[in-house]
Write a protein that holds these residues in place. Sequence first.
Motif, PDB file in Angstrom:
ATOM      1  N   LEU A  77      -3.301  72.326 -22.022  1.00  0.00           N
ATOM      2  CA  LEU A  77      -1.905  72.018 -22.328  1.00  0.00           C
ATOM      3  C   LEU A  77      -1.691  71.807 -23.823  1.00  0.00           C
ATOM      4  CD1 LEU A  77      -1.098  69.695 -19.303  1.00  0.00           C
ATOM      5  CD2 LEU A  77      -0.163  71.976 -19.736  1.00  0.00           C
ATOM      6  N   ALA A  78      -2.737  71.345 -24.532  1.00  0.00           N
ATOM      7  CA  ALA A  78      -2.630  71.181 -25.985  1.00  0.00           C
ATOM      8  C   ALA A  78      -2.463  72.533 -26.660  1.00  0.00           C
ATOM      9  CB  ALA A  78      -3.854  70.452 -26.530  1.00  0.00           C
ATOM     10  N   LEU A  79      -3.211  73.534 -26.207  1.00  0.00           N
ATOM     11  CA  LEU A  79      -3.085  74.879 -26.778  1.00  0.00           C
ATOM     12  C   LEU A  79      -1.685  75.442 -26.538  1.00  0.00           C
ATOM     13  CD1 LEU A  79      -6.554  76.359 -25.738  1.00  0.00           C
ATOM     14  CD2 LEU A  79      -5.828  75.657 -28.042  1.00  0.00           C
ATOM     15  N   ILE A  80      -1.183  75.266 -25.318  1.00  0.00           N
ATOM     16  CA  ILE A  80       0.169  75.735 -24.994  1.00  0.00           C
ATOM     17  C   ILE A  80       1.196  74.998 -25.853  1.00  0.00           C
ATOM     18  CG2 ILE A  80       1.930  75.757 -23.174  1.00  0.00           C
ATOM     19  CD1 ILE A  80      -0.454  76.060 -21.186  1.00  0.00           C
ATOM     20  N   SER A  81       1.009  73.696 -25.994  1.00  0.00           N
ATOM     21  CA  SER A  81       1.947  72.880 -26.766  1.00  0.00           C
ATOM     22  C   SER A  81       1.935  73.247 -28.242  1.00  0.00           C
ATOM     23  CB  SER A  81       1.617  71.392 -26.591  1.00  0.00           C
ATOM     24  OG  SER A  81       1.742  70.997 -25.239  1.00  0.00           O
ATOM     25  N   ALA A  82       0.746  73.565 -28.766  1.00  0.00           N
ATOM     26  CA  ALA A  82       0.646  73.940 -30.180  1.00  0.00           C
ATOM     27  C   ALA A  82       1.422  75.226 -30.458  1.00  0.00           C
ATOM     28  CB  ALA A  82      -0.819  74.102 -30.576  1.00  0.00           C
ATOM     29  N   VAL A  83       1.290  76.195 -29.566  1.00  0.00           N
ATOM     30  CA  VAL A  83       2.008  77.461 -29.742  1.00  0.00           C
ATOM     31  C   VAL A  83       3.515  77.243 -29.645  1.00  0.00           C
ATOM     32  CG1 VAL A  83       2.410  79.750 -28.764  1.00  0.00           C
ATOM     33  CG2 VAL A  83       0.084  78.843 -28.902  1.00  0.00           C
ATOM     34  N   GLY A  84       3.941  76.460 -28.650  1.00  0.00           N
ATOM     35  CA  GLY A  84       5.371  76.179 -28.499  1.00  0.00           C
ATOM     36  C   GLY A  84       5.936  75.436 -29.696  1.00  0.00           C
ATOM     37  N   GLY A 136       5.330  74.901 -14.265  1.00  0.00           N
ATOM     38  CA  GLY A 136       5.001  73.725 -15.076  1.00  0.00           C
ATOM     39  C   GLY A 136       4.541  74.107 -16.462  1.00  0.00           C
ATOM     40  N   ILE A 137       3.701  75.157 -16.555  1.00  0.00           N
ATOM     41  CA  ILE A 137       3.227  75.626 -17.856  1.00  0.00           C
ATOM     42  C   ILE A 137       4.390  76.158 -18.695  1.00  0.00           C
ATOM     43  CG2 ILE A 137       1.841  77.418 -18.982  1.00  0.00           C
ATOM     44  CD1 ILE A 137      -0.210  77.068 -16.731  1.00  0.00           C
ATOM     45  N   ALA A 138       5.290  76.906 -18.043  1.00  0.00           N
ATOM     46  CA  ALA A 138       6.456  77.435 -18.759  1.00  0.00           C
ATOM     47  C   ALA A 138       7.333  76.301 -19.263  1.00  0.00           C
ATOM     48  CB  ALA A 138       7.247  78.367 -17.849  1.00  0.00           C
ATOM     49  N   MET A 139       7.524  75.259 -18.429  1.00  0.00           N
ATOM     50  CA  MET A 139       8.335  74.109 -18.844  1.00  0.00           C
ATOM     51  C   MET A 139       7.697  73.368 -20.006  1.00  0.00           C
ATOM     52  SD  MET A 139       9.861  72.399 -15.356  1.00  0.00           S
ATOM     53  CE  MET A 139      10.513  71.025 -16.324  1.00  0.00           C
ATOM     54  N   GLY A 163       4.770  66.708 -14.672  1.00  0.00           N
ATOM     55  CA  GLY A 163       4.700  66.502 -13.234  1.00  0.00           C
ATOM     56  C   GLY A 163       4.447  67.803 -12.510  1.00  0.00           C
ATOM     57  N   LEU A 164       4.986  68.903 -13.036  1.00  0.00           N
ATOM     58  CA  LEU A 164       4.747  70.226 -12.460  1.00  0.00           C
ATOM     59  C   LEU A 164       3.477  70.862 -13.008  1.00  0.00           C
ATOM     60  CD1 LEU A 164       8.366  71.685 -12.558  1.00  0.00           C
ATOM     61  CD2 LEU A 164       7.093  71.012 -10.524  1.00  0.00           C
ATOM     62  N   ALA A 165       3.199  70.597 -14.284  1.00  0.00           N
ATOM     63  CA  ALA A 165       2.082  71.273 -14.940  1.00  0.00           C
ATOM     64  C   ALA A 165       0.723  70.689 -14.569  1.00  0.00           C
ATOM     65  CB  ALA A 165       2.256  71.223 -16.453  1.00  0.00           C
ATOM     66  N   SER A 166       0.665  69.379 -14.253  1.00  0.00           N
ATOM     67  CA  SER A 166      -0.646  68.776 -13.982  1.00  0.00           C
ATOM     68  C   SER A 166      -0.639  67.804 -12.818  1.00  0.00           C
ATOM     69  CB  SER A 166      -1.164  68.060 -15.240  1.00  0.00           C
ATOM     70  OG  SER A 166      -0.345  66.950 -15.555  1.00  0.00           O
ATOM     71  N   GLY A 167       0.498  67.132 -12.573  1.00  0.00           N
ATOM     72  CA  GLY A 167       0.545  66.142 -11.508  1.00  0.00           C
ATOM     73  C   GLY A 167      -0.295  64.921 -11.861  1.00  0.00           C
TER      74      GLY A 167
END
Length: 248
Positions: A77-84, A136-139, A163-167
Amino acid sequence: MSLAFIALLFVAGFLSGVVNAIAGGGTFLTFGALTLAGVPPISANATSSIVQFPGYITSTLAYVSELRQIWKSAVVLALISAVGALGGALFLISLSNPTFRDMVPWLLLAATAVFAAGPWLRPKAAGESHAASPLGIAMQAATSFYGGFFGAGMGIMMLASLGLASGGSYHRMNALKNFLSIVIAAVAIAVFTAAGAVSWLHAVIMVPAVALGGWAGVSLAKRAPQALLRWLVVAAGTGLAIYYFVTG
């Protein structure tokens, strides 16, 4: 800079640290104070990211044990967040101050609405972690883009997306939220600094104030009426939006 504006920035920074420790929403105060002090909107937004950064670190340190249990999800999720965040920050600096200024009241209204709806958006504490869903990843990517671009209300939006991406339990998601906030803010700060968008003089005044407010806020967190503080932040966000609509 006059003593009155120095006092305004320090008080706003201190109160921002307090409300972030108790209920969240401190960005409304720092961004508002910086613009009232005459800082251009894009620079005010960039400087506010700098000011809030130490609080993200201290909040994450309090959740080290939870993060160790979910480090694989945290890395992904950190990698996804960095790109976003990179996309959001680059989009911000591509705008002119007048264009961003026109967007500010609408962004504030949207962020205030999300913040007000926070108790209903937060996932419930029960449950186990699960495989990240595509939605969740898209959100999370969209939330990170928003965080790099503006940021007010990002924490509530991220709890909902996580909540959707990891629960998992609320505390695990809150630990992830704090950690990912560091990633998003660090990327945005790097972009803003490279673009020369940060007002370091104002940041120097506000950073220690936010740190003091965060320290004081911890002792108040268990005693303060959080519902009252939440609605005070909502009132501040709504008032700022009205101010920017009227003065725009």
